[in-house]
Design a protein around this motif. Sequence first.
Motif, PDB file in Angstrom:
ATOM      1  N   LEU A   1       0.955  -1.285  -0.103  1.00 21.49           N
ATOM      2  CA  LEU A   1       0.251  -0.034   0.138  1.00 21.49           C
ATOM      3  C   LEU A   1       0.943   1.147   0.129  1.00 21.49           C
ATOM      4  O   LEU A   1       0.634   2.118  -0.968  1.00 21.49           O
ATOM      5  N   GLY A   2       2.008   1.124   0.943  1.00 17.55           N
ATOM      6  CA  GLY A   2       2.850   2.427   0.982  1.00 17.55           C
ATOM      7  C   GLY A   2       3.568   2.608  -0.330  1.00 17.55           C
ATOM      8  O   GLY A   2       3.741   3.657  -0.776  1.00 17.55           O
ATOM      9  N   TYR A   3       4.073   1.451  -1.023  1.00 16.64           N
ATOM     10  CA  TYR A   3       4.676   1.423  -2.372  1.00 16.64           C
ATOM     11  C   TYR A   3       3.623   1.863  -3.382  1.00 16.64           C
ATOM     12  O   TYR A   3       4.174   2.942  -4.075  1.00 16.64           O
ATOM     13  N   ALA A   4       2.630   1.438  -3.537  1.00 20.59           N
ATOM     14  CA  ALA A   4       1.700   2.141  -4.713  1.00 20.59           C
ATOM     15  C   ALA A   4       1.448   3.485  -4.240  1.00 20.59           C
ATOM     16  O   ALA A   4       1.233   3.992  -5.299  1.00 20.59           O
ATOM     17  N   ILE A   5       1.349   3.805  -3.155  1.00 18.26           N
ATOM     18  CA  ILE A   5       0.753   5.271  -3.043  1.00 18.26           C
ATOM     19  C   ILE A   5       2.210   6.146  -3.548  1.00 18.26           C
ATOM     20  O   ILE A   5       1.945   7.343  -4.052  1.00 18.26           O
ATOM     21  N   SER A   6       3.311   5.803  -2.785  1.00 15.58           N
ATOM     22  CA  SER A   6       4.520   6.589  -3.194  1.00 15.58           C
ATOM     23  C   SER A   6       5.086   6.526  -4.502  1.00 15.58           C
ATOM     24  O   SER A   6       5.654   7.358  -5.025  1.00 15.58           O
ATOM     25  N   ARG A   7       4.692   5.391  -5.468  1.00 12.96           N
ATOM     26  CA  ARG A   7       5.182   5.271  -6.736  1.00 12.96           C
ATOM     27  C   ARG A   7       4.018   5.347  -7.736  1.00 12.96           C
ATOM     28  O   ARG A   7       4.312   5.093  -8.769  1.00 12.96           O
ATOM     29  N   ASN A   8       2.941   5.684  -7.316  1.00 15.38           N
ATOM     30  CA  ASN A   8       1.700   5.884  -8.133  1.00 15.38           C
ATOM     31  C   ASN A   8       1.384   4.685  -8.960  1.00 15.38           C
ATOM     32  O   ASN A   8       1.250   4.577 -10.053  1.00 15.38           O
ATOM     33  N   LYS A   9       1.348   3.464  -8.252  1.00 15.71           N
ATOM     34  CA  LYS A   9       1.262   1.985  -8.904  1.00 15.71           C
ATOM     35  C   LYS A   9      -0.217   1.612  -8.485  1.00 15.71           C
ATOM     36  O   LYS A   9      -0.951   2.159  -7.598  1.00 15.71           O
ATOM     37  N   MET A  10      -0.677   0.529  -9.373  1.00 17.83           N
ATOM     38  CA  MET A  10      -2.006  -0.092  -8.909  1.00 17.83           C
ATOM     39  C   MET A  10      -1.687  -1.000  -7.863  1.00 17.83           C
ATOM     40  O   MET A  10      -0.625  -1.815  -7.781  1.00 17.83           O
TER      41      MET A  10
ATOM     42  N   LEU B   1      -8.643   3.443  -2.737  1.00 16.20           N
ATOM     43  CA  LEU B   1      -8.938   4.074  -3.924  1.00 16.20           C
ATOM     44  C   LEU B   1      -9.084   5.552  -3.367  1.00 16.20           C
ATOM     45  O   LEU B   1      -8.903   6.406  -4.274  1.00 16.20           O
ATOM     46  N   MET B   2      -8.859   6.114  -2.250  1.00 16.86           N
ATOM     47  CA  MET B   2      -8.659   7.569  -1.567  1.00 16.86           C
ATOM     48  C   MET B   2      -7.105   7.908  -2.163  1.00 16.86           C
ATOM     49  O   MET B   2      -6.887   9.017  -2.384  1.00 16.86           O
ATOM     50  N   TYR B   3      -6.271   6.713  -2.244  1.00 13.64           N
ATOM     51  CA  TYR B   3      -4.898   7.229  -2.431  1.00 13.64           C
ATOM     52  C   TYR B   3      -4.109   6.618  -3.426  1.00 13.64           C
ATOM     53  O   TYR B   3      -2.881   6.712  -3.815  1.00 13.64           O
ATOM     54  N   VAL B   4      -4.882   5.522  -3.889  1.00 17.38           N
ATOM     55  CA  VAL B   4      -3.936   4.852  -5.279  1.00 17.38           C
ATOM     56  C   VAL B   4      -5.042   5.158  -6.639  1.00 17.38           C
ATOM     57  O   VAL B   4      -5.926   5.358  -6.437  1.00 17.38           O
ATOM     58  N   PRO B   5      -4.336   5.231  -7.639  1.00 19.19           N
ATOM     59  CA  PRO B   5      -4.850   5.571  -8.859  1.00 19.19           C
ATOM     60  C   PRO B   5      -5.956   4.607  -9.214  1.00 19.19           C
ATOM     61  O   PRO B   5      -6.933   4.826  -9.738  1.00 19.19           O
ATOM     62  N   GLU B   6      -5.835   3.430  -9.346  1.00 21.01           N
ATOM     63  CA  GLU B   6      -6.332   2.334  -9.635  1.00 21.01           C
ATOM     64  C   GLU B   6      -6.267   1.124  -8.693  1.00 21.01           C
ATOM     65  O   GLU B   6      -5.444   0.905  -8.246  1.00 21.01           O
TER      66      GLU B   6
ATOM     67  N   HIS C   1     -21.055  -4.954  -4.871  1.00 20.16           N
ATOM     68  CA  HIS C   1     -21.872  -3.631  -4.413  1.00 20.16           C
ATOM     69  C   HIS C   1     -20.772  -2.258  -4.002  1.00 20.16           C
ATOM     70  O   HIS C   1     -21.488  -1.181  -4.451  1.00 20.16           O
ATOM     71  N   GLU C   2     -19.826  -2.584  -3.545  1.00 21.51           N
ATOM     72  CA  GLU C   2     -18.807  -1.606  -3.080  1.00 21.51           C
ATOM     73  C   GLU C   2     -18.261  -0.914  -4.487  1.00 21.51           C
ATOM     74  O   GLU C   2     -18.208   0.375  -4.267  1.00 21.51           O
ATOM     75  N   ILE C   3     -18.085  -1.646  -5.396  1.00 25.69           N
ATOM     76  CA  ILE C   3     -17.562  -1.101  -6.764  1.00 25.69           C
ATOM     77  C   ILE C   3     -18.557  -0.157  -7.483  1.00 25.69           C
ATOM     78  O   ILE C   3     -18.496   1.054  -7.831  1.00 25.69           O
ATOM     79  N   VAL C   4     -19.911  -0.510  -7.520  1.00 23.25           N
ATOM     80  CA  VAL C   4     -20.785   0.002  -7.935  1.00 23.25           C
ATOM     81  C   VAL C   4     -21.235   1.475  -7.039  1.00 23.25           C
ATOM     82  O   VAL C   4     -21.547   2.575  -7.655  1.00 23.25           O
ATOM     83  N   ARG C   5     -21.631   1.184  -5.628  1.00 20.38           N
ATOM     84  CA  ARG C   5     -22.002   2.097  -4.935  1.00 20.38           C
ATOM     85  C   ARG C   5     -20.922   3.182  -4.977  1.00 20.38           C
ATOM     86  O   ARG C   5     -21.092   4.503  -4.757  1.00 20.38           O
ATOM     87  N   GLY C   6     -19.554   3.174  -4.941  1.00 20.04           N
ATOM     88  CA  GLY C   6     -18.704   4.034  -4.890  1.00 20.04           C
ATOM     89  C   GLY C   6     -18.272   4.856  -6.350  1.00 20.04           C
ATOM     90  O   GLY C   6     -17.408   5.554  -6.297  1.00 20.04           O
ATOM     91  N   ASP C   7     -18.961   4.274  -7.251  1.00 18.04           N
ATOM     92  CA  ASP C   7     -18.870   4.693  -8.694  1.00 18.04           C
ATOM     93  C   ASP C   7     -17.243   4.306  -9.169  1.00 18.04           C
ATOM     94  O   ASP C   7     -16.789   5.225  -9.532  1.00 18.04           O
ATOM     95  N   TYR C   8     -16.947   2.987  -9.022  1.00 20.92           N
ATOM     96  CA  TYR C   8     -15.511   2.732  -9.047  1.00 20.92           C
ATOM     97  C   TYR C   8     -15.459   2.045 -10.108  1.00 20.92           C
ATOM     98  O   TYR C   8     -14.016   1.641 -10.545  1.00 20.92           O
ATOM     99  N   LEU C   9     -16.331   1.836 -11.159  1.00 21.56           N
ATOM    100  CA  LEU C   9     -16.128   0.977 -12.289  1.00 21.56           C
ATOM    101  C   LEU C   9     -15.122   1.250 -13.401  1.00 21.56           C
ATOM    102  O   LEU C   9     -14.443   0.337 -13.824  1.00 21.56           O
ATOM    103  N   SER C  10     -14.886   2.781 -13.474  1.00 28.29           N
ATOM    104  CA  SER C  10     -13.594   3.085 -14.389  1.00 28.29           C
ATOM    105  C   SER C  10     -12.506   2.745 -13.532  1.00 28.29           C
ATOM    106  O   SER C  10     -11.239   2.941 -14.330  1.00 28.29           O
ATOM    107  N   ARG C  11     -12.033   2.676 -12.271  1.00 32.20           N
ATOM    108  CA  ARG C  11     -10.999   2.423 -11.512  1.00 32.20           C
ATOM    109  C   ARG C  11     -10.668   1.174 -11.009  1.00 32.20           C
ATOM    110  O   ARG C  11      -9.488   0.938 -10.579  1.00 32.20           O
TER     111      ARG C  11
END
Length: 425
Positions: free
Chosen positions: A246-255, A277-282, A310-320
């Motif tokens: 999680l730290g690596y993904a946030i600091s290096r902008n990785k999925m 998804l508050m902190y990583v791009p995808e 449900h979480e993906i749809v409710r959060g409008d995350y389908l594109s991410r």
Amino acid sequence: MSENISRAYELAKERYAEIDVDVDKALQILKTIPISVHCWQGDDVAGFERDDGALGNGLAVTGNYPGRARTAEELRNDLELAYSLIPGKHRLNLHAFYGEFHGSIDRDEIGIEHFQSWMDWSASHRISLDFNPSYFSHTKAVDGFTLAHQDAGIRQFWIDHGIACRKIAAAMGEAQGNPCINNFWVPDGFKDTPASRKAPRERLADSLDKIFAEEISRELTLDAIECKLFGIGSESYVVGSHEFYLGYAISRNKMLCMDAGHFHPTEVISDKISSVLMYVPELLLHVSRGVRWDSDHVVTFNDELQAIMHEIVRGDYLSRVHIGLDFFDASINRVAAWAIGTRNTVKALLVALLEPTQKLQALEKEGNYTARLALMEEHKSMPWSAIWDYYCQACDVPVGAKWLETVGQYERNVLSLRSQESVTH
């Protein structure tokens, strides 16, 4: 089209309209969501480097059901049948040791030429490819360490493997016209309590930095990194923990990749999606089913699968959020396993898309938790199965359990004969 299925669909649409759900819109969205089907269910994670099919490094497959794919051609044939049983247009997730090598090619030497047949197949069937480096089942991984190994020479071998895989993934993405997701999972860890948790993680971060040093367009490939709680032989310490990646993904902008079986048995990934998804791009999901541990059982239509969707749809995350599967069961027909797991995943997506999300969230904003709970529970008995049957029929795939007849015939005519035939890689 069956009149009974069409009639049931129209009645179901009326029911959903009463709760302000547009069924046609939900199906239009569903058609655009691909599931990345994993190749390794078809051959028990054996790959095509050698004939012994030995695994190790935290992986194990149980069962000996007849008909395991022994060549890339057999695996592709099995996959084609599986795709014909699953509604929608989906992807294929390949591991690096599923190339067609035709000789002694070590993993730091692999190139796009070893996957040309897969790319040709991908183009002819319009099935986009995803990819994974293979950091297991290799003599340079026998002591449980690869990218975090103390030996700089072994680390460099696996760094070179990762660099080669990124180039392969980029070439796949360029050929198919959309990004090839390239997911990194490494098994590194200790069976017993380490004296230093810090040093291996420093080495792993340094190795990953070297692998990702070259900038590659995100239009060609997307890098993902996958965490794990423990594995066979790494019960006490895994270098690539959730916190590390999680730290690596946030600091290096990785999925970030989260596998449904890679956390403590009391944890679920559905609860983590909105946080990361508050902190990583995808986000990449490996949807699986752990039974008491990371046992990669075939995905069933259970509460957690539905909660994930449900979480993906409710959060409008389908594109991410990118949805992939990761299970392997050699105790049942392998093509059937693909069909069961993928159909269940698509079903769960459909149910999530048919939820009156805006109405539920409005009630929550008003503080009307009574109505929110009541509607959530009433929604569970809505006639979604009539919509599912219609969707299958519209996609020209079997409705209900009729697909079992096709699998049974394929087993009799093809799979059951494989143990009687010789094979040349």
